[in-house]
Design an enzyme around this catalytic site. Structure first.
Site, PDB file in Angstrom:
ATOM      1  N   LYS B  82      36.441  47.766  26.679  1.00 17.01           N
ATOM      2  CA  LYS B  82      36.523  46.505  26.854  1.00 17.01           C
ATOM      3  C   LYS B  82      36.879  45.939  25.408  1.00 17.01           C
ATOM      4  O   LYS B  82      36.280  46.673  24.750  1.00 17.01           O
ATOM      5  CB  LYS B  82      35.478  46.109  27.651  1.00 17.01           C
ATOM      6  CG  LYS B  82      35.777  44.859  27.899  1.00 17.01           C
ATOM      7  CD  LYS B  82      33.627  44.866  28.956  1.00 17.01           C
ATOM      8  CE  LYS B  82      33.761  43.344  29.273  1.00 17.01           C
ATOM      9  NZ  LYS B  82      32.479  43.347  30.021  1.00 17.01           N
ATOM     10  N   SER B 157      33.849  41.223  34.482  1.00 11.68           N
ATOM     11  CA  SER B 157      34.449  40.122  33.747  1.00 11.68           C
ATOM     12  C   SER B 157      35.245  42.242  33.231  1.00 11.68           C
ATOM     13  O   SER B 157      36.356  41.053  32.490  1.00 11.68           O
ATOM     14  CB  SER B 157      33.728  40.257  32.817  1.00 11.68           C
ATOM     15  OG  SER B 157      32.612  40.610  31.523  1.00 11.68           O
ATOM     16  N   SER B 181      29.758  43.153  36.394  1.00 14.91           N
ATOM     17  CA  SER B 181      31.940  42.746  35.513  1.00 14.91           C
ATOM     18  C   SER B 181      31.923  44.648  35.878  1.00 14.91           C
ATOM     19  O   SER B 181      33.103  44.865  34.507  1.00 14.91           O
ATOM     20  CB  SER B 181      30.841  42.887  34.665  1.00 14.91           C
ATOM     21  OG  SER B 181      30.830  41.234  34.405  1.00 14.91           O
TER      22      SER B 181
END
Lengths: 492, 489
Positions: B82, B157, B181
Site C-alpha cells: 500500500k 482505504s 481499511s
C-alpha cells in the site's frame, strides 16, 4: 507610590545526552547544518519517536536535586502549531503531567562586601517538564534558512513561581541553577550555545499589594547580563506606565540587547491554541521508586552545601569558598589536592589564586583562531592535584620559599614538570639545604660583625641586616624561616 | 509452465514450487509484471511499479536459492505495498498530490523484515488519500476498480492492495487498517485481509493516519497465506514504542495443528437492521458450517456498538489533524506556486495538495482538540473507547472469537456514497470497534451475491491471539477457498 516587581522565570536547559530525545541521532553544537538529522528528526512520513531513557533519568536527577516531586508516570503530549522550526508541526512536550512538580532553588544575594556571605533564600519552583527542542531559523531578506541539528534535542523547562522581585534575585537564581545543573552533569548550560535559555514573566504592583499585576512575558534574553538588563528595563517600563496611567497589556515582548529596550511581539489575543493532546505514538513510561533511588544514589553534593562544608569543616574563608564553589571542577581538584596535603587552607589559596589565573590565561579566546580551542580544565591542565599538593608540602617543610614557589608555578603549568624537578634544574632547591644556608649565614655574620654584635647585645632589629645579606647572597631563594633560625642559632 | 497458471497460484503453492525448483522467482515476478500490464489499466490497483527493481530482487532471490541460502518460505515471492508503507528509494504518495514527488529514504520495519525474508517487495498500491475512505475514490490518482465488477468500488482505504490480490496481479500485499481499511476492501474484493492486534506489527514507516488505531496487515487469497505473511512482519520493534514485546509463533505451522472446535460469539447489535439480505444469508451459511464441524455459537452483547462510529470519527480525526500537519509545503511536500508568504505556504500548499475528505477530517479533528472543546469531544471519546474495549472483554470471557459480517453490503457502485460522508462512514460499522478495542480481526471470503459480488465474514479474536484467530478462520477457509476463485478479467 512605591512599586514592587514580581518575576517568574522559565528556564530551558538542553540536556547533555548522547542521542536526541526521541531518536538515535547524536547531539552536538557547531556541526554542519542539518547533519544531525534522520527520518524522525525531519518528520518524514512513517517516522516514529522512541523515548531516550538517559534524558528521563537526567530529568529525574534534576528533580531530586531541586527537591521536586517526581511523577509516577512520564507521559507525553503534542503541542500543535505551524512553524518551520518544528518539522512535524507539533512539538512533543508534557502538558498536564510534568515529570517534576514543586521544588526550590537556593539563592544567595550579594553580601555587604565581597568577603562576606550574603543572605540565602529559597525560590519556589512550579514544575519541570521535558520536551524536544526545536530547530534554529535564520532570517534573511528574501529567505529563511532552517537548521534542524538542534531539533529534537532533549530540553528541560524549569518554571519558577512568581517568586523573585528584582534583577539581583533573577541573576542569583540563574547562577545558582546553572551551578547545580553543571555540577550534576545535566548540561554545560552555556548560554552562548543556547544550552540554557531564559524567558521572564514580569509584572509590577504597588508595594504591599498581594494580587498580581498584568504579566508581560519577556523573550530573547540570551545572556546572563541580557537577563539582568532586560528584566531591569522591563520593570522600569512597567512602573513608568503605571505612574503615567497607561495600561499594561498582557503580551510577549522581545528584549533588544543592542538598543536596550523591549518591543511587543504578540498579544494575548494572538496566542496560539496549541490543541494539546496525549501523543498516541508514545506509551507512558512508569517511573518506579527503585529507579528514583538509583538516580538519587548518584546525586552530587549541591554547590551551596559544599560551600558550607568548606567553611565549617575546613575553616576556609567565605571569599575562597565562593571562588571555589561556582566551579565544580575546581572543587573536585581542590578536594583531591587537599587530601594529599597538610594544609587545606593553603591549597585553597593556590587553587583560587594561581591555578585560576593560569587557567583563565590559557583559556583566553583567540578571536582569530579558526576553530574553538578545547577548554583547559583543572583536570586536564598540566599541574595535577598531586603536583600542587607536593608544592604546598615543600613550602610547608621549608624546602621551598613561597616566592620561589610562586615563580615556579606558571612554569609547572606550561611544562608539566614537578616543583622539585624545576627547582633542581634552576638550582633553586639548594637553598633549603641546611648546611649551605649555614655557610652563607656564617659568612654574613663574619662580614658584618657590627650587626652581629648589636644583636647579641639585645638589639633585635639588627638581625634584619644579616637576613638581608643572606637573602641577597641567595638571590632571595632562601627560606626566610630557615635563615632566621640559622642566624639565631649561630649568634647565640 | 505458462505464466498464466503462475498468477493463479497461492503464495504457499508458489513457495512450494520455488522450493521444488520447478519455477524461479524471476519467472513468478515476470508473470506478475505481465499480468499487471494486461489488467491494471482496467483495475488501476498500482500507482507505481518499479519493474527493474522487482526483477533485480527476484534475481537475487534465485541466486540465494541456487547457493542453498534461501532465507524463508517467502523468499522470491512478490508482495505489493500500500502506498503509505515506506520502501527505500520508492515513491510514497499516500495517494495524495501533496506527496507527488516524494521518495522515501528509508524502509519501513515491515519492509525491512520482508526484504530480510527474501520477499520481492514490489509495487505501490492505490488507496484513499492518506487511508481516509472506504472506496478508494478519494485517491488523487484516480480510483481503483473492483476486479469482480469494474463499475464497483474495491472498498477502502486499502482498495489497491485488495484489488491487486483479487485480480491476481500479486499473490500477497500489505495494507493498513485504521477502522476497517484492510477487512472491508478484502470483503468487497473476495480476498482474505487481516488486521493484527494493535502493537503486533510495527508501524515504523507507515505514514500515520490515526496512530492509536493504525495497524499494518496482510492480504492474500487464503488464510494459510495470510499466516505466512503475518509471521514475517509481526514482532516487537525498538523503533515503535507502541509495538508489543511478545514472541511471535509460527502461525503457518500452528495452522497445521488440529484445532479443537471453539465457541463463536454472535453480537446481537451487529445483526440488526442495515444488513443486506444477501450478506445476512451468506453469514448464516458460515455459522451453519461452523456448527456442522462442532463449533458452538452464542449470542453476545456489545451494547456500546452504536458509539463506535462517533467515537472513531473524533479520535481518528483528532490524531490525523496532528499527524498530517507535517505535510506543509515547507520541505518534502509540494509547495503551492501561488504562495507569497509563510502562512500562504501552509494554507495554499495544503489547500491545493489535500483532497476534500482529508481536509474535512483535519478540520474535524482540529476542532475536537480545540481549547474549550477538548473535554467534550476528545476526552469523552476516549472514555467511550474504554467502554467499547470493556464490552469486548466481557464478551471474550464467554467466547473464543466473535463472528460478524465484514461489511453491511457487497461492493457498491462508484459515486453511490461519495457525496454522502455519513453513509460512506457507515460501511465501516462492523469493523471500526475492533480498532477502537485494539483487537485482531480477519475478513474471509464466504460467497457471492446474486450479482456475483464477493461477501466476507469477519472474525474478531482476543488480543495477541492471532494464532487462535487464524486457526478458526482457516477451519472455514480450507473447506471453501472462496478466495481462490478469480474474477474474469
Amino acid at each position: 507610590m512605591e512599586y514592587e516587581a514580581v518575576i517568574g522565570l522559565e528556564v530551558h536547559v538542553q540536556l547533555d545526552t548522547r542521542s536526541k530525545m526521541f531518536t538515535r541521532v547524536g547531539t552536538g553544537f557547531g556541526q554542519p547544518p542539518n547533519s544531525l538529522t534522520d527520518p524522525v528528526v525531519l518528520g518524514l512520513p512513517g517516522a516514529l519517536p522512541v523515548m531516550n531513557q538517559e534524558a528521563i533519568e537526567k530529568s529525574i536527577k534534576v528533580g531530586l536535586l531541586l527537591g521536586c516531586k517526581i511523577a509516577e508516570v512520564c507521559k507525553w503530549d503534542r503541542k500543535n502549531y505551524f512553524y518551520p522550526d518544528m518539522p512535524k508541526n507539533y512539538q512533543i512536550s508534557q502538558y498536564d503531567q510534568p515529570i517534576c512538580e514543586g521544588g526550590q532553588v537556593e539563592i544567595e544575594m550579594p553580601g555587604d562586601n565581597p568577603s562576606k556571605m550574603g543572605p540565602h533564600r529559597m525560590v519556589e519552583l512550579t514544575r519541570i517538564h521535558l520536551e524536544e527542542d526545536v530547530g534554529k531559523l535564520t532570517h534573511y531578506e528574501q529567505d529563511s534558512l532552517v537548521d534542524y541539528n538542534r531539533a529534537g534535542c532533549p530540553l528541560l523547562e524549569i518554571v519558577s513561581e512568581p517568586d523573585m522581585h528584582n534583577p539581583d534575585e533573577v541573576f542569583a537564581y540563574l547562577t545558582s541553577l546553572r551551578n547545580s545543573l553543571v555540577a550534576a552533569g545535566i548540561s554545560a548550560c552555556d548560554m552562548e550555545k543556547g544550552q540554557l535559555r531564559c524567558d521572564a514573566n514580569i509584572s509590577v504592583r504597588p508595594k504591599g499589594e498581594t494580587t498580581l499585576g498584568t504579566k508581560v512575558e519577556l523573550k530573547n534574553l540570551n545572556t546572563i547580563s541580557g537577563v539582568r538588563n532586560g528584566v531591569e528595563y522591563e520593570i522600569r517600563r512597567q512602573i513608568r506606565a503605571k505612574e503615567e496611567g497607561t495600561p499594561i497589556i498582557q503580551e510577549t515582548r522581545r528584549w533588544n540587547p543592542e538598543q536596550k529596550y523591549t518591543t511587543p511581539m504578540r498579544t494575548k489575543e494572538m496566542a496560539h491554541d496549541y490543541r494539546y493532546f496525549p501523543d498516541p505514538d508514545l506509551m507512558p513510561v512508569k517511573i518506579d521508586q527503585p529507579w528514583i533511588e538509583r538516580v538519587r544514589a548518584g546525586l552530587p553534593e549541591k554547590p551551596f552545601d559544599k560551600q558550607r562544608r568548606y567553611q565549617q569543616e575546613m575553616n576556609l574563608p567565605y571569599s575562597i569558598t565562593s571562588a571555589l564553589c561556582g566551579d565544580h571542577l575546581l572543587c573536585a581538584y581542590f578536594e583531591e589536592a587537599a587530601a594529599l596535603c597538610k594544609s587545606a587552607g593553603k591549597v585553597a589559596n593556590w587553587v583560587v589564586n594561581d591555578l585560576l589565573r593560569e587557567l583563565s590565561q590559557a583559556n583566553k579566546v583567540d578571536e582569530f583562531a579558526e576553530e574553538e580551542a578545547e577548554k583547559i580544565t583543572p583536570q586536564s591542565c598540566a599541574v595535577s592535584p598531586q603536583m600542587l599538593a607536593d608544592l604546598v608540602n615543600l613550602i610547608e617543610d621549608g624546602k621551598l620559599t613561597n616566592n620561589v614557589a610562586k615563580e615556579l608555578f606558571p612554569e609547572m603549568f606550561t611544562s608539566g614538570k614537578s616543583a622539585t624537578e624545576l627547582a633542581k634544574e634552576k638550582g633553586l632547591d639548594q637553598q633549603s639545604d641546611d648546611s649551605e644556608i649555614e655557610g652563607i649565614c656564617a659568612e654574613a655574620i663574619a662580614n658584618d660583625p657590627d650587626a652581629a654584635e648589636k644583636f647579641r647585645g639585645g638589639k633585635e632589629g639588627a638581625i634584619n641586616a644579616l637576613k638581608g645579606a643572606v637573602m641577597k647572597a641567595t638571590r632571595g631563594q632562601a627560606n626566610p624561616k630557615v635563615v632566621d633560625e640559622t642566624l639565631r642559632r649561630l649568634l647565640s | 509452465m505458462s505464466s498464466n497458471s503462475l498468477i493463479f497460484k497461492s503464495a504457499t503453492e508458489l513457495s512450494q514450487d520455488l522450493q521444488a525448483g520447478t519455477v524461479s522467482s524471476v519467472e513468478i515476478t515476470q508473470a506478475m509484471i505481465d499480468r499487471i500490464n494486461a489488467v491494471d489499466e482496467q483495475v488501476h490497483a498500482f500507482l507505481h511499479m518499479d519493474v527493474q527493481d522487482a526483477l533485480d530482487q527476484a534475481k537475487a532471490s534465485d541466486e540465494r536459492r541456487a547457493k542453498g541460502e534461501c532465507v524463508s518460505p517467502l523468499d522470491g515471492v512478490p508482495v505489493g505495498m500500500k502506498d503509505v508503507i515506506a520502501v527505500k528509494d520508492q515513491p510514497l504518495t499516500a495517494a495524495s498530490k501533496i506527496l507527488e514527488n516524494y521518495r522515501s529514504p528509508y524502509d519501513a520495519t515491515v519492509v525491512r523484515k520482508l526484504k530480510e525474508a527474501g520477499a520481492v517487495v514490489a509495487g505501490r498500491l492505490n488507496l484513499d488519500e492518506f487511508a481516509m475512505g472506504s472506496s478508494t475514490e478519494n485517491s488523487a490518482y484516480g480510483p481503483t476498480r473492483n476486479p469482480w465488477n469494474l463499475d464497483c468500488v474495491p472498498g477502502g482505504s486499502s482498495g489497491g492492495s485488495s484489488a491487486a490480490v483479487a485480480a491476481r496481479e500479486v499473490p500477497l500485499s500489505l495494507g493498513s487498517d485504521t477502522g476497517g481499511s484492510i477487512r472491508q476492501p478484502a470483503s468487497l474484493c473476495g480476498v482474505v485481509g487481516m488486521k493484527p492486534t494493535y502493537g503486533m506489527v510495527s508501524r515504523y514507516g507507515l505514514a500515520a493516519f490515526a496512530s492509536s488505531l493504525d495497524q499494518i496487515g496482510p492480504f492474500s487469497t487464503t488464510v494459510e497465506d495470510a499466516a505466512l505473511l503475518l509471521e514475517i512482519i509481526s514482532g516487537h520493534d525498538s523503533l515503535d514504542s507502541t509495538s508489543y514485546p511478545t514472541e511471535v509463533p509460527s502461525y503457518s505451522a500452528e495452522l497445521k495443528n488440529s484445532c479443537e472446535p471453539k465457541v463463536l460469539g454472535l453480537p446481537k447489535e451487529f445483526f440488526g437492521p442495515g444488513m443486506d439480505d444477501e450478506v445476512r444469508a451468506s453469514i448464516e451459511q458460515v455459522i451453519e458450517y461452523y456448527r456442522s464441524i462442532g463449533y458452538q455459537t452464542k449470542e453476545v452483547s456489545l451494547p456500546t456498538t452504536d458509539l463506535s462510529i462517533p467515537v472513531y470519527y473524533v479520535i481518528a480525526t483528532a490524531e490525523a489533524s496532528s499527524n498530517l500537519a507535517r505535510y506543509d509545503g515547507i520541505r518534502y511536500t509540494s509547495r503551492s506556486e501561488r504562495a507569497e508568504n509563510a502562512i500562504d505556504v501552509y494554507a495554499k500548499s495544503r489547500g491545493e495538495g489535500f483532497g476534500s475528505e482529508v481536509k474535512r477530517r483535519c478540520i474535524l479533528g482540529a476542532y475536537a482538540l480545540s481549547s474549550g472543546y477538548y473535554d467534550a469531544y476528545y476526552l469523552r471519546a476516549q472514555k467511550a473507547r474504554t467502554l467499547i474495549r470493556q464490552d469486548f472483554e466481557k464478551a471474550f470471557a464467554e467466547v473464543d472469537a466473535i463472528l460478524t459480517p465484514t461489511s453491511p453490503t457487497p461492493a457498491f457502485k462508484f459515486g453511490e456514497k461519495s457525496d454522502d460522508p455519513i453513509s460512506m462512514y457507515l460501511s465501516d460499522v462492523y469493523t471500526i470497534s475492533t480498532n477502537l478495542a485494539g483487537l485482531p480481526g480477519i475478513s474471509v471470503p464466504c460467497g457471492f451475491s446474486g450479482s456475483g459480488l464477493p461477501i466476507g465474514v469477519q472474525l474478531i479474536g482476543k488480543a495477541f491471539e492471532e494464532s487462535s484467530l487464524l486457526q478458526i478462520a482457516h477451519a472455514y477457509d480450507r473447506a471453501h477457498l472462496h478466495g481462490r476463485q478469480a474474477p474474469n478479467l
